[in-house]
Design a protein around this motif. Sequence first.
Motif, PDB file in Angstrom:
ATOM      1  N   ALA A 152     -21.111  15.117  -8.732  1.00  0.00           N
ATOM      2  CA  ALA A 152     -21.872  15.490  -9.932  1.00  0.00           C
ATOM      3  C   ALA A 152     -23.185  16.177  -9.547  1.00  0.00           C
ATOM      4  N   GLN A 153     -23.820  15.685  -8.496  1.00  0.00           N
ATOM      5  CA  GLN A 153     -25.075  16.318  -8.063  1.00  0.00           C
ATOM      6  C   GLN A 153     -24.846  17.760  -7.607  1.00  0.00           C
ATOM      7  N   ILE A 154     -23.784  17.937  -6.815  1.00  0.00           N
ATOM      8  CA  ILE A 154     -23.473  19.288  -6.337  1.00  0.00           C
ATOM      9  C   ILE A 154     -23.166  20.182  -7.542  1.00  0.00           C
ATOM     10  N   TYR A 168     -25.002  23.918  -8.959  1.00  0.00           N
ATOM     11  CA  TYR A 168     -24.366  25.217  -8.721  1.00  0.00           C
ATOM     12  C   TYR A 168     -23.659  25.744  -9.972  1.00  0.00           C
ATOM     13  N   ASP A 169     -23.500  27.042 -10.023  1.00  0.00           N
ATOM     14  CA  ASP A 169     -22.791  27.656 -11.146  1.00  0.00           C
ATOM     15  C   ASP A 169     -21.293  27.383 -11.071  1.00  0.00           C
ATOM     16  N   ALA A 170     -20.786  27.264  -9.849  1.00  0.00           N
ATOM     17  CA  ALA A 170     -19.378  26.871  -9.675  1.00  0.00           C
ATOM     18  C   ALA A 170     -19.263  26.088  -8.377  1.00  0.00           C
ATOM     19  N   THR A 171     -18.334  25.127  -8.365  1.00  0.00           N
ATOM     20  CA  THR A 171     -18.120  24.301  -7.180  1.00  0.00           C
ATOM     21  C   THR A 171     -16.641  24.338  -6.830  1.00  0.00           C
ATOM     22  N   LEU A 198     -17.409  33.205 -14.030  1.00  0.00           N
ATOM     23  CA  LEU A 198     -18.745  32.740 -13.644  1.00  0.00           C
ATOM     24  C   LEU A 198     -19.796  33.031 -14.718  1.00  0.00           C
ATOM     25  N   THR A 199     -20.513  31.991 -15.102  1.00  0.00           N
ATOM     26  CA  THR A 199     -21.712  32.228 -15.915  1.00  0.00           C
ATOM     27  C   THR A 199     -22.900  31.690 -15.140  1.00  0.00           C
ATOM     28  N   ILE A 200     -23.927  32.513 -15.061  1.00  0.00           N
ATOM     29  CA  ILE A 200     -25.044  32.202 -14.175  1.00  0.00           C
ATOM     30  C   ILE A 200     -26.163  31.528 -14.956  1.00  0.00           C
ATOM     31  N   ASP A 201     -26.605  30.397 -14.436  1.00  0.00           N
ATOM     32  CA  ASP A 201     -27.723  29.694 -15.048  1.00  0.00           C
ATOM     33  C   ASP A 201     -28.848  29.602 -14.015  1.00  0.00           C
ATOM     34  N   PRO A 202     -29.900  30.393 -14.206  1.00  0.00           N
ATOM     35  CA  PRO A 202     -30.973  30.446 -13.200  1.00  0.00           C
ATOM     36  C   PRO A 202     -31.684  29.105 -13.018  1.00  0.00           C
ATOM     37  N   ALA A 203     -31.496  28.172 -13.955  1.00  0.00           N
ATOM     38  CA  ALA A 203     -32.180  26.885 -13.833  1.00  0.00           C
ATOM     39  C   ALA A 203     -31.520  25.962 -12.808  1.00  0.00           C
ATOM     40  N   ARG A 204     -30.326  26.307 -12.354  1.00  0.00           N
ATOM     41  CA  ARG A 204     -29.650  25.402 -11.411  1.00  0.00           C
ATOM     42  C   ARG A 204     -30.363  25.408 -10.058  1.00  0.00           C
ATOM     43  N   MET A 205     -30.420  24.202  -9.465  1.00  0.00           N
ATOM     44  CA  MET A 205     -31.261  24.012  -8.282  1.00  0.00           C
ATOM     45  C   MET A 205     -30.708  24.660  -7.016  1.00  0.00           C
ATOM     46  N   GLY A 206     -29.399  24.811  -6.913  1.00  0.00           N
ATOM     47  CA  GLY A 206     -28.816  25.371  -5.695  1.00  0.00           C
ATOM     48  C   GLY A 206     -29.123  24.516  -4.471  1.00  0.00           C
ATOM     49  N   ALA A 207     -29.319  25.197  -3.348  1.00  0.00           N
ATOM     50  CA  ALA A 207     -29.419  24.520  -2.055  1.00  0.00           C
ATOM     51  C   ALA A 207     -30.643  23.631  -1.893  1.00  0.00           C
ATOM     52  N   THR A 208     -31.593  23.693  -2.826  1.00  0.00           N
ATOM     53  CA  THR A 208     -32.757  22.806  -2.683  1.00  0.00           C
ATOM     54  C   THR A 208     -32.351  21.330  -2.725  1.00  0.00           C
ATOM     55  N   ILE A 209     -31.164  21.030  -3.240  1.00  0.00           N
ATOM     56  CA  ILE A 209     -30.744  19.616  -3.252  1.00  0.00           C
ATOM     57  C   ILE A 209     -30.497  19.060  -1.847  1.00  0.00           C
ATOM     58  N   PHE A 210     -30.402  19.918  -0.859  1.00  0.00           N
ATOM     59  CA  PHE A 210     -30.197  19.413   0.510  1.00  0.00           C
ATOM     60  C   PHE A 210     -31.512  19.129   1.227  1.00  0.00           C
TER      61      PHE A 210
END
Lengths: 154, 410
Positions: B85-87, B91-94, B349-361
Motif C-alpha cells: 500500500a505504501q509503494i 507511485y502512479d502505477a505499480t 497512466l494518469t499522473i498525480d504530481p502529489a505522489r511521493m515517488g522514491a522519497t519513501i525510501f
Amino acid sequence: MKVSVLYGTETGNAEMLADDIRSALCGKHDINCINLADLDPGALSSETFHVFVCSTYGDGELPASAKPFAEELARTGDGLSGIQFAVFGLGDAEYAETFTHGSLKLAELLKSCGATQVGERMTHDASGDCLPEDVAVPWISEILNQFPVHSKEM
Amino acid sequence: MSGQIAIVGAGPSGCYLAQALLKLAPDLKVDLIDALPVPFGLTRYGVAADHQGTKAVTRQFARTFERQGARFFGNVRVGRDLSLAQISSAYDATVLAAGLSSDRPLDIPGGDLPQVYGSARLTRALNEHPDAVTLPDLGAHPVILGNGNVAVDLLRILCKNPAEFDGSDLGPGPTAWLAANNIETITIVGRSPAAKAKFDPVMVRELRKLENIHVTMDEPESSSAPEEQKKLQALHDLNGHGTGSVRVNFRFGIQPLAVEGDSRVTGLRVAAVESEEIIGATSLITAIGFMSDGDLNRDTLITKAAPQQGGKLDERLYSAGWFRHGPRGTIPQSRADAQDTAALILSELTIDPARMGATIFAELPDCTDYLGWQQIDRVEQGQSLPGRCRQKITSTKKLINVAKQRGQNL
Ligand SMILES: Cc1cc2nc3c(=O)[nH]c(=O)nc-3n(C[C@H](O)[C@H](O)[C@H](O)COP(=O)(O)OP(=O)(O)OC[C@H]3O[C@@H](n4cnc5c(N)ncnc54)[C@H](O)[C@@H]3O)c2cc1C
Ligand SMILES: Cc1cc2nc3c(=O)[nH]c(=O)nc-3n(C[C@H](O)[C@H](O)[C@H](O)COP(=O)(O)O)c2cc1C
C-alpha cells in the motif's frame, strides 16, 4: 549510403547490437534499425544495404522475431535480385553443433532468393570474453568501405 | 511532470518492463525495487553458473539503468520493509514482478523428510544467494524428481567435473562441494511420458558433452508431433552416452507415491506403467515448481484479478513474469510480455504530481542503489579465482557494505 540494420532476436541481444551498430555508423551513413518481426521481405530495396543481425535458438533455428520474415521469404521463393546484404550471427559456442546456425540459415535463404551476400558472415559467442559490438563495428565498417560512395546522399 | 512507476522485483521481467516502458516514454521515472541488495533476480541466482552466455542479457539490463535512467532501490523487501500500500500510494502505477522464490512442497507421504531438497534451495546455494542454506550431503544415490529445464540444469551440474566449470562463476564453496561428492547414480524421474517432458531438446543434447557420466534409459516411444520428435531424438541420441563413473538413469511416465524411510530417505516408491516399485535413494531433489514466499499476498491478488489482459490486477496495479504467470516461462518470454504490459500501463497512466515517488525510501538506512551494484560488480569480477569470471560476495551484510563504498576505487 542508406543502411538498414535488421535484427532477429529473442532476448534482445541482437537488438542491442543493432543499436550499437547504428550509433557507431550514424555520422557516416543514413542508417536505421528494424526488427525483422516488423518487416515484410517485399520491403527490401536495392537502394539500401542490409545488415542482418540474428541470434540462434532451439536446435540451430531462427529466433522468434525472425521466423515470420523467413517463412514469408521461403514462401515467395525469389525476388531478391539486386538486394545486397551482410550477416552477423549471435550465438553461444556452448551449442557447438549449431553455433550461430540461425544467421547461417538466414544468409542461405536470402541467397537462395537471389540476394547477394557481401563480405564474410561474422559471428559472436555469448559465452566468450569479447563484446559483440567490438567485433561487429569494425567488421561492418570494413564491408561498407568497399562501396565506392559512402556519403549520406546516395 | 512525468509519470512515476514502481516495479517490485528487478529480475528479468522487471528489467525488461523498465526497458520497454522507457523506450516508449523516455521521460518516465521508473524505479525498480528489490528485496536483495543486487539486481537481476534469477539471472544471477537461478541461471546455471556454466551458462554464462545466457547471463549476458544483464548487459541489456545494465543499459536500462545506465542509459535509459531506470533507478534501483535494493535491499527493500515489499511486504516487510515497506507495504504494498505504501509503494502503491507513492507511485502512479505499480508492477509486481517479484517472481516465485519458494519451493513447491512435495505433497506425498515422506515428502517432509530431511533429505528431500527443493531445487530452489539447492540452486540458491549453488549460486551463492545471500539467503541460501548450506549445501547438503546428497549421498551416493540422489533422485531428481521433475522433467523441466531446472531438473536438467541440476543433473548437469551434479555430473560435471571441475574442469567443465572453466569460465563460469561457480564459487569456491560450491566447487569444493561438487568435487567432494560421492555420487554413484542419479535417477531422474518424470511423471509424464518422454514425449511430454518439459525440458528443451537443446538441454538434453548438452548432456552429451559430459565426460563423467554413463546414461541409460528405456528407449523412448515415438511421436508424430515435430516438437515431441525433437525431444525424443535428443533422448535417443543421449541413451548409452559415456563410460563415466556416474550412472544416470532417465525414467518417464511414473507417478511418485511416497518417500521411503523413517528418519532418512531410503527410496522413492513409485507407480510405474505396470507395477509399483521402489527406486533406492539417499536423497531426493524436487524440481517440481516454485511458489510465492508469502511477503506479497499473491494468491489473493491473483485470484481476485484473474485473469486480466496485460497483467492488470487492479487500478494502477499490474503484474509481470513468474509472479503473474506462475513458475513457467523463460527469459525471452518475459521480454515479449514486457512489451505488452508496458503499452497497457502507458495507455492507462494518469499522473498525480502529489505522489511521493522514491522519497519513501529515504528513511531506509541500508537501501542500495545502482552505483552500489556497479561497485559490487567491480569487486566481484576483480576478485575472481583462476578459471572463474566472478567471485560473488555471499552475505547480505558484505554486499551492503561494498555497495556503500560506491564509486570508490577499491
Ligand atoms: C534454476 C533456474 C534456472 C533457470 N534457467 C534459465 C535459463 O537458462 N534460461 C531462461 O531463459 N530461463 C531460465 N530460468 C527461468 C527464468 O529465470 C525466469 O523466466 C525469469 O527469471 C522470471 O523472471 P522474474 O523477473 O519474473 O522473476 P525473478 O527472476 O525471480 O525475479 C524476481 C525478483 O523479485 C525480487 N523479490 C521477490 N520478492 C520480493 C519482495 N517481496 N520485495 C521486493 N523484491 C522481491 C527477487 O529478489 C528477485 O530479484 C531459470 C529458472 C530457474 C529457477
Ligand atoms: C534455449 C536456447 C537455445 C539456444 N540455441 C542456440 C544454438 O543452437 N546455437 C547457438 O549458437 N546459440 C544458441 N543459443 C544462444 C543464443 O543465440 C545467444 O544467447 C544470443 O546471444 C541470444 O541473442 P538474442 O538476445 O538476440 O536472442 C541458445 C540460447 C537459448 C536460451
